[in-house]
Structures are given as structure tokens and as C-alpha cells.
Scaffold this motif. Sequence first.
Motif, PDB file in Angstrom:
ATOM      1  N   MET A 289      -5.995 -20.345   2.341  1.00  0.00           N
ATOM      2  CA  MET A 289      -4.632 -20.103   2.811  1.00  0.00           C
ATOM      3  C   MET A 289      -3.613 -20.445   1.725  1.00  0.00           C
ATOM      4  SD  MET A 289      -4.550 -18.795   5.773  1.00  0.00           S
ATOM      5  CE  MET A 289      -2.870 -19.121   6.276  1.00  0.00           C
ATOM      6  N   LYS A 290      -3.840 -21.558   1.001  1.00  0.00           N
ATOM      7  CA  LYS A 290      -2.920 -21.908  -0.091  1.00  0.00           C
ATOM      8  C   LYS A 290      -2.906 -20.829  -1.169  1.00  0.00           C
ATOM      9  CE  LYS A 290      -3.279 -26.946   0.498  1.00  0.00           C
ATOM     10  NZ  LYS A 290      -3.800 -28.195  -0.089  1.00  0.00           N
ATOM     11  N   GLU A 291      -4.100 -20.367  -1.529  1.00  0.00           N
ATOM     12  CA  GLU A 291      -4.173 -19.303  -2.548  1.00  0.00           C
ATOM     13  C   GLU A 291      -3.520 -18.022  -2.056  1.00  0.00           C
ATOM     14  OE1 GLU A 291      -8.304 -20.817  -4.674  1.00  0.00           O
ATOM     15  OE2 GLU A 291      -8.294 -19.081  -3.372  1.00  0.00           O
ATOM     16  N   ASN A 292      -3.668 -17.713  -0.776  1.00  0.00           N
ATOM     17  CA  ASN A 292      -3.017 -16.522  -0.216  1.00  0.00           C
ATOM     18  C   ASN A 292      -1.499 -16.648  -0.298  1.00  0.00           C
ATOM     19  OD1 ASN A 292      -5.217 -15.012   0.429  1.00  0.00           O
ATOM     20  ND2 ASN A 292      -5.472 -15.907   2.450  1.00  0.00           N
ATOM     21  N   VAL A 293      -0.970 -17.855  -0.057  1.00  0.00           N
ATOM     22  CA  VAL A 293       0.487 -18.052  -0.127  1.00  0.00           C
ATOM     23  C   VAL A 293       0.989 -17.797  -1.538  1.00  0.00           C
ATOM     24  CG1 VAL A 293       2.280 -19.819   0.026  1.00  0.00           C
ATOM     25  CG2 VAL A 293       0.585 -19.619   1.841  1.00  0.00           C
ATOM     26  N   THR A 294       0.246 -18.341  -2.541  1.00  0.00           N
ATOM     27  CA  THR A 294       0.657 -18.095  -3.950  1.00  0.00           C
ATOM     28  C   THR A 294       0.606 -16.612  -4.276  1.00  0.00           C
ATOM     29  OG1 THR A 294      -1.622 -18.498  -4.625  1.00  0.00           O
ATOM     30  CG2 THR A 294      -0.113 -20.362  -4.717  1.00  0.00           C
ATOM     31  N   LEU A 295      -0.456 -15.912  -3.790  1.00  0.00           N
ATOM     32  CA  LEU A 295      -0.573 -14.476  -4.057  1.00  0.00           C
ATOM     33  C   LEU A 295       0.564 -13.704  -3.397  1.00  0.00           C
ATOM     34  CD1 LEU A 295      -4.412 -14.000  -3.648  1.00  0.00           C
ATOM     35  CD2 LEU A 295      -3.122 -13.642  -5.738  1.00  0.00           C
ATOM     36  N   ILE A 296       0.943 -14.096  -2.202  1.00  0.00           N
ATOM     37  CA  ILE A 296       2.021 -13.373  -1.498  1.00  0.00           C
ATOM     38  C   ILE A 296       3.340 -13.544  -2.242  1.00  0.00           C
ATOM     39  CG2 ILE A 296       3.418 -13.438   0.609  1.00  0.00           C
ATOM     40  CD1 ILE A 296       0.712 -14.099   2.058  1.00  0.00           C
ATOM     41  N   THR A 297       3.584 -14.785  -2.738  1.00  0.00           N
ATOM     42  CA  THR A 297       4.830 -14.996  -3.517  1.00  0.00           C
ATOM     43  C   THR A 297       4.838 -14.127  -4.775  1.00  0.00           C
ATOM     44  OG1 THR A 297       3.740 -16.892  -4.553  1.00  0.00           O
ATOM     45  CG2 THR A 297       5.176 -17.336  -2.671  1.00  0.00           C
ATOM     46  N   GLU A 298       3.694 -14.072  -5.470  1.00  0.00           N
ATOM     47  CA  GLU A 298       3.611 -13.222  -6.667  1.00  0.00           C
ATOM     48  C   GLU A 298       3.844 -11.753  -6.320  1.00  0.00           C
ATOM     49  OE1 GLU A 298       0.395 -15.989  -9.084  1.00  0.00           O
ATOM     50  OE2 GLU A 298      -0.134 -13.979  -8.478  1.00  0.00           O
ATOM     51  N   ILE A 299       3.266 -11.301  -5.180  1.00  0.00           N
ATOM     52  CA  ILE A 299       3.448  -9.892  -4.759  1.00  0.00           C
ATOM     53  C   ILE A 299       4.909  -9.617  -4.460  1.00  0.00           C
ATOM     54  CG2 ILE A 299       2.951  -8.284  -2.891  1.00  0.00           C
ATOM     55  CD1 ILE A 299       0.101  -9.590  -2.844  1.00  0.00           C
ATOM     56  N   ASN A 300       5.599 -10.537  -3.794  1.00  0.00           N
ATOM     57  CA  ASN A 300       7.023 -10.336  -3.487  1.00  0.00           C
ATOM     58  C   ASN A 300       7.845 -10.229  -4.764  1.00  0.00           C
ATOM     59  OD1 ASN A 300       6.752 -10.326  -0.700  1.00  0.00           O
ATOM     60  ND2 ASN A 300       6.747 -12.560  -0.594  1.00  0.00           N
ATOM     61  N   GLU A 301       7.528 -11.114  -5.775  1.00  0.00           N
ATOM     62  CA  GLU A 301       8.239 -11.014  -7.059  1.00  0.00           C
ATOM     63  C   GLU A 301       7.998  -9.672  -7.735  1.00  0.00           C
ATOM     64  OE1 GLU A 301       7.985 -15.799  -8.094  1.00  0.00           O
ATOM     65  OE2 GLU A 301       6.855 -14.344  -9.275  1.00  0.00           O
ATOM     66  N   LEU A 302       6.721  -9.221  -7.671  1.00  0.00           N
ATOM     67  CA  LEU A 302       6.403  -7.915  -8.275  1.00  0.00           C
ATOM     68  C   LEU A 302       7.129  -6.792  -7.549  1.00  0.00           C
ATOM     69  CD1 LEU A 302       2.584  -8.431  -8.862  1.00  0.00           C
ATOM     70  CD2 LEU A 302       4.299  -8.134 -10.635  1.00  0.00           C
ATOM     71  N   ARG A 303       7.259  -6.874  -6.220  1.00  0.00           N
ATOM     72  CA  ARG A 303       7.986  -5.835  -5.484  1.00  0.00           C
ATOM     73  C   ARG A 303       9.448  -5.794  -5.887  1.00  0.00           C
ATOM     74  NH1 ARG A 303       5.399  -6.766   0.546  1.00  0.00           N
ATOM     75  NH2 ARG A 303       3.543  -5.478   0.203  1.00  0.00           N
ATOM     76  N   LYS A 304      10.055  -7.005  -6.113  1.00  0.00           N
ATOM     77  CA  LYS A 304      11.444  -7.019  -6.576  1.00  0.00           C
ATOM     78  C   LYS A 304      11.568  -6.354  -7.936  1.00  0.00           C
ATOM     79  CE  LYS A 304      12.642 -11.257  -4.048  1.00  0.00           C
ATOM     80  NZ  LYS A 304      12.943 -12.690  -4.182  1.00  0.00           N
ATOM     81  N   GLU A 305      10.639  -6.685  -8.849  1.00  0.00           N
ATOM     82  CA  GLU A 305      10.652  -6.040 -10.176  1.00  0.00           C
ATOM     83  C   GLU A 305      10.474  -4.534 -10.052  1.00  0.00           C
ATOM     84  OE1 GLU A 305       8.670  -9.837 -12.538  1.00  0.00           O
ATOM     85  OE2 GLU A 305       7.653  -7.916 -12.500  1.00  0.00           O
ATOM     86  N   LEU A 306       9.582  -4.109  -9.130  1.00  0.00           N
ATOM     87  CA  LEU A 306       9.360  -2.676  -8.914  1.00  0.00           C
ATOM     88  C   LEU A 306      10.632  -1.996  -8.442  1.00  0.00           C
ATOM     89  CD1 LEU A 306       7.421  -0.271  -8.646  1.00  0.00           C
ATOM     90  CD2 LEU A 306       6.892  -1.054  -6.351  1.00  0.00           C
ATOM     91  N   HIS A 307      11.376  -2.634  -7.535  1.00  0.00           N
ATOM     92  CA  HIS A 307      12.621  -2.048  -7.049  1.00  0.00           C
ATOM     93  C   HIS A 307      13.618  -1.873  -8.186  1.00  0.00           C
ATOM     94  CE1 HIS A 307      15.684  -0.990  -4.160  1.00  0.00           C
ATOM     95  NE2 HIS A 307      16.485  -1.924  -4.656  1.00  0.00           N
ATOM     96  N   VAL A 308      13.731  -2.887  -9.063  1.00  0.00           N
ATOM     97  CA  VAL A 308      14.656  -2.798 -10.215  1.00  0.00           C
ATOM     98  C   VAL A 308      14.228  -1.671 -11.136  1.00  0.00           C
ATOM     99  CG1 VAL A 308      15.488  -4.045 -12.244  1.00  0.00           C
ATOM    100  CG2 VAL A 308      15.284  -5.231 -10.052  1.00  0.00           C
ATOM    101  N   VAL A 309      12.917  -1.598 -11.394  1.00  0.00           N
ATOM    102  CA  VAL A 309      12.417  -0.569 -12.312  1.00  0.00           C
ATOM    103  C   VAL A 309      12.648   0.816 -11.735  1.00  0.00           C
ATOM    104  CG1 VAL A 309      10.329   0.367 -13.320  1.00  0.00           C
ATOM    105  CG2 VAL A 309      10.746  -2.088 -13.425  1.00  0.00           C
ATOM    106  N   ARG A 310      12.453   0.984 -10.404  1.00  0.00           N
ATOM    107  CA  ARG A 310      12.677   2.307  -9.809  1.00  0.00           C
ATOM    108  C   ARG A 310      14.131   2.747  -9.938  1.00  0.00           C
ATOM    109  NH1 ARG A 310       8.982   1.783  -4.333  1.00  0.00           N
ATOM    110  NH2 ARG A 310       7.031   2.477  -5.280  1.00  0.00           N
ATOM    111  N   THR A 311      15.066   1.785  -9.787  1.00  0.00           N
ATOM    112  CA  THR A 311      16.487   2.144  -9.996  1.00  0.00           C
ATOM    113  C   THR A 311      16.730   2.574 -11.434  1.00  0.00           C
ATOM    114  OG1 THR A 311      16.955  -0.196 -10.398  1.00  0.00           O
ATOM    115  CG2 THR A 311      17.307   0.624  -8.169  1.00  0.00           C
ATOM    116  N   GLN A 312      16.092   1.886 -12.390  1.00  0.00           N
ATOM    117  CA  GLN A 312      16.216   2.295 -13.800  1.00  0.00           C
ATOM    118  C   GLN A 312      15.646   3.686 -14.010  1.00  0.00           C
ATOM    119  OE1 GLN A 312      14.298  -0.717 -16.108  1.00  0.00           O
ATOM    120  NE2 GLN A 312      15.875  -2.289 -15.728  1.00  0.00           N
ATOM    121  N   VAL A 313      14.494   3.966 -13.354  1.00  0.00           N
ATOM    122  CA  VAL A 313      13.873   5.295 -13.506  1.00  0.00           C
ATOM    123  C   VAL A 313      14.795   6.376 -12.991  1.00  0.00           C
ATOM    124  CG1 VAL A 313      12.019   6.737 -12.653  1.00  0.00           C
ATOM    125  CG2 VAL A 313      11.507   4.458 -13.489  1.00  0.00           C
ATOM    126  N   LYS A 314      15.469   6.134 -11.843  1.00  0.00           N
ATOM    127  CA  LYS A 314      16.408   7.143 -11.329  1.00  0.00           C
ATOM    128  C   LYS A 314      17.530   7.395 -12.318  1.00  0.00           C
ATOM    129  CE  LYS A 314      15.637   6.299  -6.428  1.00  0.00           C
ATOM    130  NZ  LYS A 314      16.217   5.801  -5.173  1.00  0.00           N
TER     131      LYS A 314
END
Length: 1148
Positions: free
Chosen positions: A1074-1099
Motif C-alpha cells: 500500500m505504501k508503494e502504491n501511494v508513492t506510485l500514485i503521487t508520481e502518476i499524478n505529477e506525470l499527468r500534470k506534466e502531460l497536461h502542460v506538454v499537451r498545451t505546448q503541442v497545441k
Amino acid sequence: MATVVAQAHFIVGLRTGVANNLCFFDEQTVVFPSGNNCVCYNTVQRCQRFIPGSEKSQHMRALAISANRRYLAVSESGERATITVFDLQHEQGRKRKVLTAGDMLVQEFVCMAFSPDSKYLIGQTGGPDWMLIFWLWEKQKILASVKTSSSNYPVTQVSFNPYNNMQVCVSGTGVLKLFRYSEGALKQSSFSKVETITLLCHTWMSEERVIAGTDSGRLLVFESGDLRREISTTSKTVQEHSDRSKAFLSHSVSRITAIQPYSKGFVCSMGPGTVCLFEKIEEDSYRKRREIQIPPDKYSNGVTPAECQEIDTMCISPAGETLAISTENGQLYSISLSSVDMNKEEQLHFEFMSQSFHSKSITGLSICIRKPLVATSSLDHSVRIWNYETKVLELYKEFQEEVYSVALHPTGLFLLVGFSNQLSLMNLVIDDIRAFKEFNVRGCRECAFSHGGHMFAAVSGNVIHLYSVTSFENILNLKAHSGKVRGIEWSLDDSRLVSCGMDGAVYEWNTQTGKRESESVLKSCSYTDVAFSSDCKTILAVGTDNTLQEIQDCQILREVPADEVANTALAVSHSGRVVFTGTSRGTIRAIKYPLPIQKEWIMYQAHCGPVTKVMITFDEQFLLTVSEDGCLFIWKIIDKEGRGLKSNRQITHTDEILVTKSDLEERTQTMLELKMHLEEMQMENEYQLRLKDMSYNEKIKELSDKFIQQIESLKTTQQVMKTEMEKQERESKLIVEHERYKDLQHKFLKMQDDYEKQLKSTEESKTQALEHLTQQYEAKLLEKTQLLAQEDAQQQIHEFKEFIKQVEEDEERKIHDIQIKYEKKLHTEKETNTNLKGETGIMTQKFYSLQRQIDDRNTDINKLKQERQRQLGLIRSLEGDIEDLKRQIVGHEKTNQDKDKTIADLKRKNQELEKLKFVLDCQLNELKKQMEPQQENISVMKERVHQLEEELVHIDKSNTQLNLTISDLRLKLRARDKEMHKEMQKVKDLETHLQRLKSDLHNSAGFIQEPKKLKESVQMMYARYVPHSNGVSGLYLLEAFCQQRDQLERTVNNLKMKLAKSAEEHEKVYVKIMKENVTLITEINELRKELHVVRTQVKDYKGQLSTFKKSNKLRPNSEEPKQEDLYRDKLRLSGHHDEQQVLNAQNV
């Protein structure tokens, strides 16, 4: 007049008591009476068109269709019986002619028939006159009439001779007469003596032969009106009835009620639920071949078996492909006659032509809000659920007693059914109607759910009971009626309930308090139905006073008189534009609302009995009516322009159904088992077929090789014999006379021709025998492959081997006989030829040489001719190829020109793309350098995920192991429980034993003054209670039992310790994951934020790229792109690359 009208849409039911009530219009359309209409039903498209009956008719008696399938004759009884002829090819069934009996007073025509050319019509009147009338119907002219029978001998059928327009057959009880029309009169041409025989039906089989069926199950053959013989109705090949129908048939007689000819013979009914096919064997003999039975009803509980219905009418389609029947219970069945020929071993059953109908009066009708369903109840002990949009029977349930009322819940998932002794609340599951709650409401003739579905009202005599659907409690009992309550209805908000009764009272109740809010009593009238107006401010009621009344505030506002016909039921449209009423004659009336002062309505011919219920669907698209004739009529409600009504209510139908958990699990289990079984069967069948194919192919090869070897050996022996004969001819000496040369030569040629013919015949017979054997073996092979699924394979192989051996032995015997025969002939011919060969030796040599030369020349000529024809064919084909090639060359030249143009354009584009490629390669190299560190991170994350997956697998294994240990412990505990129960039982037995001993001691204490009796009683007690077994074994068993119990307790304690340890370890691992899953979820959320920024740049980059392309199009002759544009492309590609990396990380 009403601005809203009803249009007949679909009717469900069959009118019984009508002679010949089923006939084919074409291969797909049947005609049958239903209600007061004749219905043309298309069995493929499932649509109907209607031919309404006349308004003044009292009863429909018979139907008849012409030989050309164009005209339909309908017989209706009344003060003056009429026969109406309709044109079926017209869309509305246009009425052509109305025929009457002229000056004769006739109340009914019991049967009719058209002539083969459809010009004439005969009609048989009823008793006591029994007159047969002969019409030229198109001119409405009676050509002749004759009395056919007396009142004691009723007539059941009349028919024309299909081969003679002027000959008529009449049959009935003690009657079979042939009449011929000549000189303006019907003259009897036969006088058969059948006074003691009751003939129920007949049919023409030829110009002189008539076959008739009797009430005792006999088939009689009449030739020219005279009884000749009887056809046997028993056959060994026909399968017997089922046990269920046998029990019924033991109390009834196999009456032959219908008979029809078809291409191979004739078809007739043979007792209840059975139809027999008779085939023509010879010119005047018939044999019973097959039986077709009405199938048992899968929903029936055996009270009235469906397969024991008596058949009323049979008809065959124009092409002879389909057989259709109607029964006394108002059901329609059909079967394909081609399937009868195909399924020669199976028991054949009819199928419903559309669906199952009610066979008696319909007592209840109810609809719901959430589904297009309508429920009907009938005195035939059944409840049926119909879909009025698809016109399909959804569910059907038959009960042990008559059903008086029915009500559907607004959700369409529950059903109220009223019986004579109780009221049942039932679930509508996927394929059944199941009761789950019963209420003590006796003789419930009316019941209804509230619009909200939270309450329902049920009528028992003159009391109305209100129940809660959620708690099933009796909330209120409404008592005020002095007579039976005949109608109830809820208001739209369920706050009020209106009721009417036979006591002439109409009451309006408050459903919260149970008090009467208004009342109207008219004792001279017995009300039959009641309804609220669309705004629920007024009440509408109908009764025996032949009026439609509108009541408000205890006063009758308006009355609409209904002539001499009483209204029996009514329904008010939700839009408040029209009121529909049903009458005692079966007609439906549409009356404008607000009610008119005068008698203004539109009347429709619907049923042939009093209408019991009328309802309008909640979306106001359909009107539903039921009657005592057992028919359900579905009408479309439209305006005068033919458009459907627009309802203010938006109703969405749902598709949910109730399924019990046990049924669902059982179905899934059976589906899995069937799938497994199917796969196993397929694998096994494929394997068996392969084995059989291989074995049969090998055997065929062996047989063919063997026969080929035998043929070659025979050919070699023949050649050897020829060479021996030639040698003998050469070696023999020539002692001949020249004068006898010509005669000998002639004899030699003749003998040679005979030998050649014999040899050819032997070769042809051998080839024919070989071909016959190969064909025979191929046919046997096909038959054996078809029988593989049914018979044992080893037995087939053994039979096939024996068959091959027999064939081989037979062929060897035949070959041996042929060899012996020809050897004898050759021996005799050799002896005769030795005397003649010497004389003809020289001439034969010359003859052979000349013959060889001629043969060589002939072969050369044939070869040259064949070569010439082949060359000519080649020349023609080459000429055609040349023409095709010329056309292709012209087409290729055109395509080449187009391709040259496209190549030039593509070269220009290629140059531009090469420039862009150089720039993109540079950018690609830079992006690859940026990708390497991120790929290392991704690989590290993948390894970590892999480690976690391995740990999860390890935990799953430990869990499964623990589950196994737990199951073992449970089994041991169950064994201990069983042993404990046994010991407790032993203790109980000992206690009873002790009680008996105490009672015996008490009894023996009474003999304390009598020593002998005391001694006897003590001895008896000793013999009864003191065991004779050794005591040591009991102690030994007790010690063993204690040791085993201690051991089991120790094992149980050890297992509990292991279980606690494993649970602690499992909890630790789970917390870690469960602890490892929490760390992975936080990393995924950060990556999703980066993805959103990158998609705006792509547009943004895409917008810049589109502006760049537009500027390039405006400057086509400009030089290479500027440094700024290259920088933009680079940014765009880097942004796209970053986006792809983020997506990959997210997927990981």
C-alpha cells in the motif's frame, strides 16, 4: 363527432364455432375469423389487415375461399341469413356481392363452397329445411335449390367436384349424396345407404372417388356415390401416442373431423391432437405413413393438455408446402410438409402459427407505465403477458383454477392475480411468473395498483381492501356498497379512489382517511365500469341503463344515451379529447369529450361478445380492448389526418427484468457445461472422422490395387494365349487346297470378329463391374460416414470387412467361372483351328501385314486431323488474344500518360520533402540524446513493478496454502462434531435404558412378598439389561478415543498458531504494498500534470506550424526556410517527443 379515431392494428385470438375457419390466401398469408372480423395475417411480416363483419349480424357461421384464392365468402346469421363475398386482392377487402336465399326464410348457412372456376357458389342452409342453394354469385342469381336432408340428419359439409363444375357432394349424419346440375335443377345422382353412419367430413380424390371420415374414426371410400371399401388407419411404422395423450384418449373416440388432399395422398385428423398422412400406394389404395401431433404446452401443468385438443379445420398452402390447422380451443398451428419428408424417424409436432391464444372469456386487463406490456386473465385458467408494440406473447402461466382479475405494477415487474379463494402477488421473472405473497381476499373480481406503485386495491364482494406494497399490510377496508363492486380506478395523484357497483352506487374515496368524499346512487341502474376524467374533476360511469354518465359533486352533469345497446366498459384519454366505450354487442364507440348532448359517436366492429375491459396506454398511442370471445384487440389512436396523438407525458420504456440468483447460476453453469461438452464432441467427432477417412481411404486403395492387378493379370493371360495361338499357326504345316481358300478365309474373318466381340464384351463387363463396384463402395462410404455419429465404429468396420470379403469372394468366383468357360471355348476352337490353320497360314501373314499398314495409315490420318483442329483452335484463340492485347495497349498508353504527369508532380513534392527530411533528422538526433536519461528511469520503474508483482504472486500462493489448511481443519472439525453427536445419542440411549430399568425395578418391588415372581423378574431384568460382552474391549476403545482426541486438539492448536503467523506476515506485506502504491500514485499524478502542460505546448506548436505552412504557400518561390521556422519545427518535435515519453511512463 370525435376528432380522435381508432384504427384496427392487431388482434390476438381465433373465433371458434365457425365452419372452415382457416384458409390460405397465398403461401405467407392465412385468413381466419377473430372477433367480428376476418383477419388476413402475414406470417412472415407479422402484420394483419381486417375485413369487418356486418353491423346487424348475430353470428358468423362459415367461411369459404375460392379456388383462385381471390374471393372470400362469409356466412352470417340473423333474421335473414346472408353470404357476403369479398375481394381479397383489394387492400380493404372490398365487398363484391351479398347473397340471400331469395323468398325462403333462412336463418343461417352452415357451410359453403366455391366451384373450381370460382363462378358458382353453393350454400347449405340449417334446419329444419336443410336446403342446398346453387348461385351464379357474380349476378346474384339463384340457379337451383334442393332439399338435402331432414331434421334428424344434419349436414356438416358441402363441396364441388374439382374436376366438374356441375357436380356437388353433400355429407352429414346418415347423409352422403351426389347432385348434378343440369337443365336448371340439381338432380341426385347417387343413393348410398349410410343412414347408420355419422360422416363429419369428406374430400374429393379423383373425378369419381370421395373419401369421408366418421365420428368413430373410420375412413370410407365412395366410388360414384357408392361405398366401396374402408381404409386401414393402423400402421406399424407410425409411432405411438405419448402416455399423457393415451390417458386422455382412453375416455374419448378418435373422431375424424377434417380431411384434405395433397400431392402424395391425403391428410386427416385422427382423434384429439393428431393428424395422419396417408400416401397413395397404387391406383386405389392408401397407406398410413406418418403422424403429426400437437405439442404439449411447456407452461401447462397437465390439467387440460394442449395435445388433446380436437382439430376443427385443416388447410394446405397453394404450393403444398405448409399444413395449417385450427383447434376447438381457438389455437392455430402449422408445419412444413418438406420437414415431414426429411425427418422420417423423429416424432413430428406442430408449431404455433403466431402464438398461443386465450380459449375462453377474458376477465382482466392491465397495463404498466415503464414497459409496453399488457396483462390478460381468462377463465381458461391462464394469465398472459403481451408486448403491444412487438405483438408478441412474452410470458404465459396456467393455474389450477379460474383467474378472475389481474393487475400489473407500474414498473412491469410485479403482478396481482385474483382467484376464487385468494389474491396472489407474483414476480415476472425472465421466463416464468412466480408467486411470492398471498393475501386472504376471496373472489377478487377487480384489483388495481396505484399510479405510484406503493399501494393496491382489491375487491372482495362489496368490500374494497387497500394494501401497502412495501409492508403488505391491510391499510384500509372501504365498506359502503350493498352490492358487488364492478369497477375501481385510482386518481393520478393516488389520493382518491372511485368505485361503482351493481347496487347503482358510485363512490369517491379518500385513500388516506378511508372516508367518502362524494357519492351518487341510482338504484335502477347496475354500473359495470367507472373512470376519472383526464383532470380528475369529474367521474364517468356506464351501466345497464344504456347511458354514459358524467358525475360531479354527487350530481349527474351529462348523459349520453346509447340506443338499445348497453355500454359495458369505458376508458378516457389522458389528453381529455375522447372517451372510448365497449358495448354488449362487442362494438367500440369513440365519443368526443366534453360529452355531446346528442347521440354522436364513431362505431367500430370489434368483438363478437360483450366487451369486458377497455384501456388506453399511458403514451396515448394504443387502445386495448378484450371481450368474452377471448380476443385481445389492439387499436392505434390517431387523429382524422392519420397522425398519432402527441402526448404531454414523456414515457421512456425500460428493458430491466427480474432474474433469480439460482436461475442465473444454473443457466451460467449449464452454458459452461454445454460449451465444454460441445468442444469435446467436436474434437471427438473430428478425430473419429479423420480415423475413418484414413482407414476407408486405405481400404479403397487396397481394393482398387487388387482389382487393377487382377485386370492386368487377365490381360497378360489373354496376350499369352494370343501369342501361343499365333505360334501354333506358324508351326503348323500347310496342306490345303487352293479352291477352299476363300471359304476358309471367310470363316476365319467371321471367327475373328466373334472373338474380338467376346473380348470387347468381357473388357466392357469388367470395366462396368469395376465402375459399379467403385460407385457402390463410394455410396457405402458416404452412408457409413453419415452413420458414424449414431453407430459404434468398431461394429461398422467389422461389417464393412465382412462385406468386402463377400464381394471379393463373389468376384473371384465370377472370374474363375469366366476363365473356365473361355478356356473350354479356346480348347475347342484350338482343335478346330489346328486343321484349318495350316491352309490359311500364308494368307494370314499377308492379311496381317496389310491390316497393319491400313491401321498405321488410319492412325496417321486421325493424328493429322486432330493436329489440324488443334492448330485451328490455337489460331482462333491467338487472334482473340491479339485483339485483347491491342485494347490493353491502347488503355496502357492512356494510363502511362496519366502516370507520367503524376510522376512529375511527385518528383517536385519529393524534392520539398527531402529538404524537410534533412532538418527533421537534425532535430531527431538532438531528441534522442534527451531521451536516454528518461529511458533509464523507466527501466528502473519497470524492475520495481516486476519485483512487486513477484511478491504479490508469493502472497497469493501463501493464501491458497492457508485456505487449504483451513479447509482441512474444517473437515476435521466436522468429523469431531459427528462423533460428538454419536456420543450424545449414546448418552440419550443410556438414559432411556436407565428409565426402563427403574420402571422394571419399581414393578419387581411389588413382588417383594412373592419370592418366585421376584426371582423371575430379577432374572428377566438380568437377561435384558446386563450385557454379555467383555469389558476389557470397551476400556480399550475409550483409551484409544481419548488419545486420538488429544492428538487432534494438538494439531488444531498448531494450525491456529501457523494461521496467526501467516496473517501477521500477510498484513506486513500488504502495508508495504500500500505504501508503494501511494508513492506510485503521487508520481502518476505529477506525470499527468506534466502531460497536461506538454499537451498545451503541442497545441501552440501546431498553431504555429499551420501559420508557417500558410506563409510557405503564399511564398512558393522563396528560398530555404529561415532559422526562425527551423527553430519552431524543432520545438514542435521536442514537444511531441516529451508528450510521448509522458504517455509511456503513464502506461508503465
